[in-house]
Scaffold this motif. Sequence first.
Motif, PDB file in Angstrom:
ATOM      1  N   ARG A 345       0.869  -1.187   0.000  1.00 37.79           N
ATOM      2  CA  ARG A 345       0.000   0.000   0.000  1.00 37.79           C
ATOM      3  C   ARG A 345       0.908   1.240   0.000  1.00 37.79           C
ATOM      4  NH1 ARG A 345      -3.869   0.250   4.856  1.00 37.79           N
ATOM      5  NH2 ARG A 345      -5.029  -1.265   3.599  1.00 37.79           N
ATOM      6  N   SER A 398       4.834   2.701  -7.254  1.00 43.09           N
ATOM      7  CA  SER A 398       4.023   1.731  -7.978  1.00 43.09           C
ATOM      8  C   SER A 398       3.111   2.440  -8.955  1.00 43.09           C
ATOM      9  CB  SER A 398       3.194   0.885  -7.007  1.00 43.09           C
ATOM     10  OG  SER A 398       4.026   0.217  -6.093  1.00 43.09           O
ATOM     11  N   THR A 400      -0.033   3.951 -10.269  1.00 39.60           N
ATOM     12  CA  THR A 400      -1.088   4.619  -9.516  1.00 39.60           C
ATOM     13  C   THR A 400      -2.425   3.969  -9.809  1.00 39.60           C
ATOM     14  OG1 THR A 400       0.164   6.677  -9.673  1.00 39.60           O
ATOM     15  CG2 THR A 400      -2.165   6.825  -9.060  1.00 39.60           C
ATOM     16  N   THR A 401      -3.123   3.613  -8.754  1.00 42.19           N
ATOM     17  CA  THR A 401      -4.473   3.064  -8.900  1.00 42.19           C
ATOM     18  C   THR A 401      -5.533   4.057  -8.442  1.00 42.19           C
ATOM     19  OG1 THR A 401      -4.298   2.042  -6.721  1.00 42.19           O
ATOM     20  CG2 THR A 401      -3.645   0.710  -8.596  1.00 42.19           C
ATOM     21  N   GLY A 402      -5.136   5.120  -7.788  1.00 39.05           N
ATOM     22  CA  GLY A 402      -6.072   6.178  -7.369  1.00 39.05           C
ATOM     23  C   GLY A 402      -5.403   7.532  -7.501  1.00 39.05           C
ATOM     24  N   GLN A 422      -2.000  10.736  -4.687  1.00 40.57           N
ATOM     25  CA  GLN A 422      -1.795   9.461  -5.387  1.00 40.57           C
ATOM     26  C   GLN A 422      -1.904   8.309  -4.375  1.00 40.57           C
ATOM     27  OE1 GLN A 422       2.075   9.779  -7.108  1.00 40.57           O
ATOM     28  NE2 GLN A 422       1.442  11.222  -8.720  1.00 40.57           N
ATOM     29  N   ALA A 424      -2.095   3.723  -4.187  1.00 38.73           N
ATOM     30  CA  ALA A 424      -2.030   2.416  -4.854  1.00 38.73           C
ATOM     31  C   ALA A 424      -2.005   1.317  -3.791  1.00 38.73           C
ATOM     32  CB  ALA A 424      -0.796   2.312  -5.740  1.00 38.73           C
ATOM     33  N   GLU A 425      -2.698   0.217  -4.066  1.00 40.40           N
ATOM     34  CA  GLU A 425      -2.730  -0.948  -3.150  1.00 40.40           C
ATOM     35  C   GLU A 425      -2.818  -2.211  -3.980  1.00 40.40           C
ATOM     36  OE1 GLU A 425      -5.332  -0.706   0.226  1.00 40.40           O
ATOM     37  OE2 GLU A 425      -5.696  -2.871   0.206  1.00 40.40           O
ATOM     38  N   SER A 426      -2.028  -3.224  -3.615  1.00 39.17           N
ATOM     39  CA  SER A 426      -2.040  -4.510  -4.320  1.00 39.17           C
ATOM     40  C   SER A 426      -2.027  -5.639  -3.297  1.00 39.17           C
ATOM     41  CB  SER A 426      -0.833  -4.632  -5.256  1.00 39.17           C
ATOM     42  OG  SER A 426       0.372  -4.624  -4.518  1.00 39.17           O
TER      43      SER A 426
END
Length: 586
Positions: A345, A398, A400-402, A422, A424-426
């Motif tokens: 995260r 990482s 960017t997912t948001g 920014q 991001a979480e995986s």
Amino acid sequence: MLSLVGAAIDPDAAVRIAPESPGPVSLITAFEQPDVARPEVRVVMKRAAGLTPEISREGALLRIDFPRGGAVAVTPPVFDIEPEDASSTQIAATHAPAQIQAAAVPRSGGETVAETIMRSETSETQAPAARAPISAPSAGQSNVPAALDPPSAIAILNEGGLMDGKQYVGRRISLDFKDVPIDDVLRLIAEVSDLNVIAGDEVDGSITVRLVDVPWDQALDVVLLTHGLGFVRVGNVLRIAPTTSLAEEEELRLQERRAKEALEDLMVKLQPVNYADAKNISSMIAQLLTPRGTVNVDERTNTLIIKDIPSVIDEATALVKAVDTMTPQVMIEAKIVEASLDFSRELGSKWGFGTNPLTEATIGGRDFRPFPGTTSNVLDPVLGTGGSGVLFGNPITSATTGLFNMAAHVFDSRFNVELQLQAAESNGDGKVISSPRIVTLDNSEASIEQGVSIPFQTFENGDAQLEFVDAVLQLKVTPHITADQSIIMDIEVSRNAPDDSVFTLTGSPAISKNQVKTETLVKDGQTLVLGGIYVIDKSERQSRVPFLSDIPVLGKAFTSKEVSDSRKELLIFVTPRIVRTQESAS
């Protein structure tokens, strides 16, 4: 023993019965128990050891049956008494259990045997017979005939005399003699143990003995050793002779046997070998052959050609049949379980502050752009359009997912403030299960593998060379089956796979190794964990703007944070099973 409390018996009715032929019962006595407060009649039956009677009742009749199962009761000792002394000499039982006393008995040659006390202790509870004399046998009465079956006493004797660790299990007796002929002592031991004994003229001499509470077989060994005597068993007869004579007889028998073997005709036998290797068995057969015997191997049919006398060929055939057995097989199944868990995260931000330059609208002419540029960066409006400003960035690493953008103009649109958040979480979860299995014979190594060979280019002395590295799933094992159906295994299990996540200078993939090598013991059909590896990789990283990140509350907007948690687990199981075919199971 049968006890009848409150009963009485006429002294003339007291009986002592001994059967003529040996059987499950050797003696029955009925008497009134003396010196008791309440009258009591006892009936004592001397039975074979371990024999359980069958008791039934029919009205006033109590029936006790001893079944004939082959067991023979021990015959009570019989003492010869001269007729002229029979009126004055009696052998009566005392109040001590199973104890017999014998008074001095004159011998035919005028000698007198010293007073003898013989006691035998047994595991059975026996009651003494009160006032029950044993009279001498009449002139026409014969002794009890010997049993046709070998007496049980001869089975406990071991040839060889006194030896370390020799066990004596005979009934315990006590002997006290002074200068008595040894043949009389042997006769007395034979009577106690119910042995059939024969001794020649060479067995003579006198002996003085005082043995208290010793097994009769130990007493026999001591007496024989004192006079240099030994014994051999001939069927159910014990033959006693000097040890030198016995050794000479044994040597003569061996010489006679060798002479017969030298004159015996040879015969040839073809012995097929099914499971074993005939070459290996031939070396064992060669040790059994006589000097005239030979053994050859036909490799085409795996057959032994044995030539020797018939007795040796019979021994060789028995040896081949004992050794030539089906070798059991073992199936080994392994499981390699790889589990992985990844979590990360990240939170980051970018801040932009700047002023717009003067334009034609404000000064009545063309736009004033001291730093002409482009608008390529949404967070660089000032510098991108030639304005003046400042930018603070804590971006994430990482993908960017948001993404959240926000902009504002203040002071009559001359001052710009822009913000970009920014995030991001995986989260990943993986599992790999590999299950190799193989069947092999007992004590034979087996191997199975599956995978690829990866080429690697190397340079040596300026010359390029191509080498291959195996990345395979492999199971290598050597099992051994024990007598209790357990399996000892020398086992090696490995799973080597390409790993593209590791950076290499040559661009070739790295090799991820998972392997175990050990020696273990497992029960048939059980599963054992050979080994396991558990790896936890946790990290936490922060980046921030100096000074501004120290502002309370507001400083968190100038900080980025990254959290990662990676876990890997490796477990290796093995399950051996003995393959049972129809022939081996039968």
